[in-house]
Design a protein around this motif. Structure first.
Motif, PDB file in Angstrom:
ATOM      1  N   VAL A  56      91.238  86.319 -23.798  1.00  0.00           N
ATOM      2  CA  VAL A  56      90.878  85.431 -24.855  1.00  0.00           C
ATOM      3  C   VAL A  56      89.328  85.345 -25.401  1.00  0.00           C
ATOM      4  O   VAL A  56      89.006  85.219 -26.675  1.00  0.00           O
ATOM      5  CB  VAL A  56      91.300  84.000 -24.248  1.00  0.00           C
ATOM      6  CG1 VAL A  56      90.876  82.745 -25.135  1.00  0.00           C
ATOM      7  CG2 VAL A  56      92.662  83.745 -23.916  1.00  0.00           C
ATOM      8  N   TRP A  57      88.525  85.354 -24.433  1.00  0.00           N
ATOM      9  CA  TRP A  57      87.060  85.509 -24.720  1.00  0.00           C
ATOM     10  C   TRP A  57      86.879  86.834 -25.415  1.00  0.00           C
ATOM     11  O   TRP A  57      86.055  86.636 -26.398  1.00  0.00           O
ATOM     12  CB  TRP A  57      86.189  85.591 -23.496  1.00  0.00           C
ATOM     13  CG  TRP A  57      85.025  85.939 -23.798  1.00  0.00           C
ATOM     14  CD1 TRP A  57      84.072  85.058 -24.192  1.00  0.00           C
ATOM     15  CD2 TRP A  57      84.193  87.058 -23.372  1.00  0.00           C
ATOM     16  NE1 TRP A  57      82.695  85.683 -24.276  1.00  0.00           N
ATOM     17  CE2 TRP A  57      82.849  86.774 -23.820  1.00  0.00           C
ATOM     18  CE3 TRP A  57      84.425  88.299 -22.518  1.00  0.00           C
ATOM     19  CZ2 TRP A  57      81.758  87.852 -23.613  1.00  0.00           C
ATOM     20  CZ3 TRP A  57      83.408  89.516 -22.423  1.00  0.00           C
ATOM     21  CH2 TRP A  57      82.200  89.010 -22.825  1.00  0.00           C
ATOM     22  N   THR A  58      87.410  87.928 -25.096  1.00  0.00           N
ATOM     23  CA  THR A  58      87.380  88.932 -25.915  1.00  0.00           C
ATOM     24  C   THR A  58      87.944  88.768 -27.417  1.00  0.00           C
ATOM     25  O   THR A  58      87.297  89.466 -28.305  1.00  0.00           O
ATOM     26  CB  THR A  58      87.901  90.142 -25.384  1.00  0.00           C
ATOM     27  OG1 THR A  58      87.691  90.458 -23.898  1.00  0.00           O
ATOM     28  CG2 THR A  58      87.820  91.689 -26.271  1.00  0.00           C
ATOM     29  N   GLY A  59      88.973  88.181 -27.624  1.00  0.00           N
ATOM     30  CA  GLY A  59      89.687  87.863 -28.845  1.00  0.00           C
ATOM     31  C   GLY A  59      88.557  86.852 -29.616  1.00  0.00           C
ATOM     32  O   GLY A  59      88.633  87.101 -30.891  1.00  0.00           O
ATOM     33  N   TRP A  60      87.848  86.167 -29.154  1.00  0.00           N
ATOM     34  CA  TRP A  60      87.030  85.226 -29.714  1.00  0.00           C
ATOM     35  C   TRP A  60      85.855  86.075 -30.341  1.00  0.00           C
ATOM     36  O   TRP A  60      85.716  85.840 -31.851  1.00  0.00           O
ATOM     37  CB  TRP A  60      86.275  84.215 -28.918  1.00  0.00           C
ATOM     38  CG  TRP A  60      87.498  83.098 -28.349  1.00  0.00           C
ATOM     39  CD1 TRP A  60      88.548  82.729 -29.030  1.00  0.00           C
ATOM     40  CD2 TRP A  60      87.225  82.441 -27.318  1.00  0.00           C
ATOM     41  NE1 TRP A  60      89.128  81.581 -28.418  1.00  0.00           N
ATOM     42  CE2 TRP A  60      88.167  81.103 -27.447  1.00  0.00           C
ATOM     43  CE3 TRP A  60      86.264  82.068 -26.192  1.00  0.00           C
ATOM     44  CZ2 TRP A  60      88.612  80.256 -26.490  1.00  0.00           C
ATOM     45  CZ3 TRP A  60      86.480  81.129 -25.407  1.00  0.00           C
ATOM     46  CH2 TRP A  60      87.407  80.233 -25.374  1.00  0.00           C
ATOM     47  N   VAL A  61      85.292  86.904 -29.549  1.00  0.00           N
ATOM     48  CA  VAL A  61      84.051  87.585 -30.096  1.00  0.00           C
ATOM     49  C   VAL A  61      84.277  88.845 -30.697  1.00  0.00           C
ATOM     50  O   VAL A  61      83.358  89.395 -31.432  1.00  0.00           O
ATOM     51  CB  VAL A  61      83.193  87.570 -28.925  1.00  0.00           C
ATOM     52  CG1 VAL A  61      82.452  86.461 -28.400  1.00  0.00           C
ATOM     53  CG2 VAL A  61      83.527  88.719 -27.707  1.00  0.00           C
ATOM     54  N   SER A  62      85.469  89.717 -30.329  1.00  0.00           N
ATOM     55  CA  SER A  62      85.612  90.861 -30.852  1.00  0.00           C
ATOM     56  C   SER A  62      87.125  91.139 -30.725  1.00  0.00           C
ATOM     57  O   SER A  62      88.012  91.656 -29.819  1.00  0.00           O
ATOM     58  CB  SER A  62      84.870  92.155 -29.991  1.00  0.00           C
ATOM     59  OG  SER A  62      85.063  93.271 -30.500  1.00  0.00           O
ATOM     60  N   PRO A  63      87.851  90.692 -31.864  1.00  0.00           N
ATOM     61  CA  PRO A  63      89.336  90.822 -31.865  1.00  0.00           C
ATOM     62  C   PRO A  63      89.624  92.234 -31.769  1.00  0.00           C
ATOM     63  O   PRO A  63      89.264  93.126 -32.243  1.00  0.00           O
ATOM     64  CB  PRO A  63      89.964  90.154 -33.152  1.00  0.00           C
ATOM     65  CG  PRO A  63      88.577  89.207 -33.377  1.00  0.00           C
ATOM     66  CD  PRO A  63      87.487  89.845 -32.823  1.00  0.00           C
ATOM     67  N   SER A  64      90.872  92.504 -31.172  1.00  0.00           N
ATOM     68  CA  SER A  64      91.404  93.817 -30.698  1.00  0.00           C
ATOM     69  C   SER A  64      91.901  94.408 -32.227  1.00  0.00           C
ATOM     70  O   SER A  64      92.271  93.494 -33.140  1.00  0.00           O
ATOM     71  CB  SER A  64      92.488  93.966 -30.003  1.00  0.00           C
ATOM     72  OG  SER A  64      94.015  93.000 -30.295  1.00  0.00           O
ATOM     73  N   GLU A  65      92.314  95.619 -32.308  1.00  0.00           N
ATOM     74  CA  GLU A  65      92.719  96.038 -33.689  1.00  0.00           C
ATOM     75  C   GLU A  65      94.002  95.267 -34.076  1.00  0.00           C
ATOM     76  O   GLU A  65      94.309  94.926 -35.168  1.00  0.00           O
ATOM     77  CB  GLU A  65      92.882  97.595 -33.656  1.00  0.00           C
ATOM     78  CG  GLU A  65      91.820  98.481 -33.617  1.00  0.00           C
ATOM     79  CD  GLU A  65      91.831  99.999 -33.632  1.00  0.00           C
ATOM     80  OE1 GLU A  65      92.945 100.261 -33.809  1.00  0.00           O
ATOM     81  OE2 GLU A  65      90.917 100.583 -33.284  1.00  0.00           O
ATOM     82  N   GLN A  66      95.088  95.216 -32.955  1.00  0.00           N
ATOM     83  CA  GLN A  66      96.230  94.875 -33.506  1.00  0.00           C
ATOM     84  C   GLN A  66      96.258  93.044 -33.994  1.00  0.00           C
ATOM     85  O   GLN A  66      96.967  92.758 -34.815  1.00  0.00           O
ATOM     86  CB  GLN A  66      97.169  94.653 -32.241  1.00  0.00           C
ATOM     87  CG  GLN A  66      97.717  96.025 -32.177  1.00  0.00           C
ATOM     88  CD  GLN A  66      98.541  96.462 -30.848  1.00  0.00           C
ATOM     89  OE1 GLN A  66      97.942  96.050 -29.574  1.00  0.00           O
ATOM     90  NE2 GLN A  66     100.063  96.310 -30.782  1.00  0.00           N
ATOM     91  N   ALA A  67      95.041  92.381 -33.161  1.00  0.00           N
ATOM     92  CA  ALA A  67      94.933  90.983 -33.571  1.00  0.00           C
ATOM     93  C   ALA A  67      94.423  90.984 -34.927  1.00  0.00           C
ATOM     94  O   ALA A  67      94.675  90.151 -35.731  1.00  0.00           O
ATOM     95  CB  ALA A  67      93.892  90.410 -32.792  1.00  0.00           C
ATOM     96  N   ILE A  68      93.263  92.010 -35.369  1.00  0.00           N
ATOM     97  CA  ILE A  68      92.764  92.052 -36.635  1.00  0.00           C
ATOM     98  C   ILE A  68      93.871  92.323 -37.536  1.00  0.00           C
ATOM     99  O   ILE A  68      94.036  91.511 -38.759  1.00  0.00           O
ATOM    100  CB  ILE A  68      91.808  93.091 -36.696  1.00  0.00           C
ATOM    101  CG1 ILE A  68      90.539  92.411 -35.773  1.00  0.00           C
ATOM    102  CG2 ILE A  68      91.263  93.394 -38.378  1.00  0.00           C
ATOM    103  CD1 ILE A  68      89.427  93.500 -35.593  1.00  0.00           C
ATOM    104  N   ALA A  69      94.952  93.073 -37.554  1.00  0.00           N
ATOM    105  CA  ALA A  69      95.963  93.608 -38.384  1.00  0.00           C
ATOM    106  C   ALA A  69      96.738  92.352 -38.659  1.00  0.00           C
ATOM    107  O   ALA A  69      97.327  92.106 -39.548  1.00  0.00           O
ATOM    108  CB  ALA A  69      96.681  94.534 -37.749  1.00  0.00           C
ATOM    109  N   ASN A  70      96.881  91.346 -37.557  1.00  0.00           N
ATOM    110  CA  ASN A  70      97.599  90.182 -37.687  1.00  0.00           C
ATOM    111  C   ASN A  70      96.681  88.818 -38.380  1.00  0.00           C
ATOM    112  O   ASN A  70      97.272  87.711 -38.321  1.00  0.00           O
ATOM    113  CB  ASN A  70      98.026  89.603 -36.308  1.00  0.00           C
ATOM    114  CG  ASN A  70      99.264  90.666 -35.928  1.00  0.00           C
ATOM    115  OD1 ASN A  70     100.016  91.276 -36.540  1.00  0.00           O
ATOM    116  ND2 ASN A  70      99.286  91.136 -34.614  1.00  0.00           N
ATOM    117  N   GLY A  71      95.644  89.356 -38.818  1.00  0.00           N
ATOM    118  CA  GLY A  71      94.756  88.364 -39.381  1.00  0.00           C
ATOM    119  C   GLY A  71      93.529  87.640 -38.451  1.00  0.00           C
ATOM    120  O   GLY A  71      93.000  86.761 -39.036  1.00  0.00           O
TER     121      GLY A  71
END
Length: 368
Positions: A306-321
């Motif tokens: 969750v913390w990683t997604g806040w500060v540096s989203p994964s490629e898959q998360a970025i692809a999902n907006g």
């Protein structure tokens, strides 16, 4: 038929749901953990704390620079395939050949690469085991058969498998956005159950690419089971049980669940509450590596995700907006409440009720 069964037995080829659906799937999650997940964590630590060794480009491949964490992620397909081969008890020549198979399959499978690797690595490993040490030129035959069968299977089935897994994951995430309450309950309960069963919730979340609100609901369900069972069984297991289940795995309770399935109800009911709270009230999103969605509090990987997604989203998360954000006090409060406080309080309260009515008896939660 007898000769065929004897051959399979001699080659240690066991065609069973346990061997492929539990042993191989669980091993795949470990391979993914030791590559993609660790790589994501190292990249995030390097970026957030300015650690030169973790942010430096160690090597370049086709003009693309890779950090230490980037190299870990780059080799995730190989790591998963070797882990699967290890679980299938593949001999060394087969195991080493799976490095190439896993890399190729993960690349061909795209976002659904992990699921494709699971199928293809099993096929390649079993064919490799079948020919292993059957000829005088085993050093040539075994790796050639393993690699050709594996890459051939990957070329044929990896793209459609990857596409199907990605589409299903997208369906879950989009449905969660449209119906956050009901999907929050469904995702939280089902992923939490998967975490406690002898299968890999981490691998399932990775295969489906669960990020965003759906990933947050998955984190909630996993935490409800891990922290919930840790607190629920404290009177029987003490601090050792609290740690082993709270940051280890609630799977330790499976023998007790088989004896008395009612002991699972407090954790399941807790996940049915924390899931929609995560999606509807706190808006908790897990935009790190999808594998984190199915980790819960195991090594605090869910929270790190969750913390990683806040500060540096994964490629898959970025692809999902997904976008990087500066977490607020409300975000941190939501993470702590969903991950630790509410699972502990709710599961303990449900446990008291079920003990009072006799559904949970003294000793039912004792770990062997």
């Amino acid at each position: 038929m007898a000769d065929w069964k004897g051959f399979l037995q001699r080659k240690n080829i066991v065609i069973s749901a346990r061997r492929y659906g539990i042993d191989a799937l669980g091993a795949m999650a470990q391979g993914l953990f030791c590559s993609l997940l660790i790589g994501t964590i190292l990249n995030t630590l390097g970026t957030q704390f300015g650690i030169p060794f973790l942010t430096a480009q160690i090597i370049k491949i086709n003009d693309v620079g890779y950090t230490v964490g980037g190299l870990c992620s780059f080799m995730s397909g190989s790591a998963m395939a070797v882990a699967i081969g290890y679980a299938l008890q593949a001999p060394p020549m087969v195991l080493f050949s799976l490095v190439t198979v896993g890399y190729a399959c993960n690349a061909l499978g795209g976002a659904g690469g992990p699921l494709a690797v699971l199928f293809v690595a099993i096929i390649a490993a079993e064919f490799g085991k079948a020919v292993s040490k059957e000829t005088k030129i085993d050093i040539l035959v075994t790796p050639i058969v393993t690699i050709l069968v594996g890459i051939g299977a990957a070329w044929i089935i990896a793209p459609p498998i990857g596409g199907a897994a990605n589409a299903f994951g997208q369906l879950i995430m989009q449905t969660t956005l449209l119906q956050p309450f009901w999907m929050g309950i469904l995702v939280s309960v089902l992923v939490g159950i998967a975490l406690t069963l002898p299968i890999s919730s981490a691998a399932i979340c990775s295969v489906l690419g669960l990020t965003g609100l759906a990933g947050g609901a998955a984190v909630a369900g996993c935490c409800a089971n891990m922290v919930g069972f840790a607190v629920l069984s404290f009177r029987e297991n003490g601090w050792g049980g609290l740690v082993s289940q709270g940051i280890g795995t609630s799977m330790l309770q499976m023998p007790n669940i088989v004896k008395n399935p009612k002991i699972w109800l407090p954790a399941i009911l807790t996940s049915a509450i924390t899931g929609p709270l995560a999606t509807c009230f706190f808006g908790l999103e897990m935009n790190g590596a999808p594998i984190n969605s199915g980790m819960g509090t195991c090594g605090l990987c869910g929270q790190l995700g969750v913390w990683t997604g806040w500060v540096s989203p994964s490629e898959q998360a970025i692809a999902n907006g997904a976008l990087a954000i500066a977490p607020t006090a409300f975000d941190w409060a939501g993470l702590l409440l969903i991950s630790f406080v509410l699972p502990a309080v709710l599961c303990w309260a449900f446990g008291l009720f079920f003990r009072k009515i006799g559904w949970i008896k003294e000793g039912d939660l004792t770990l062997n």
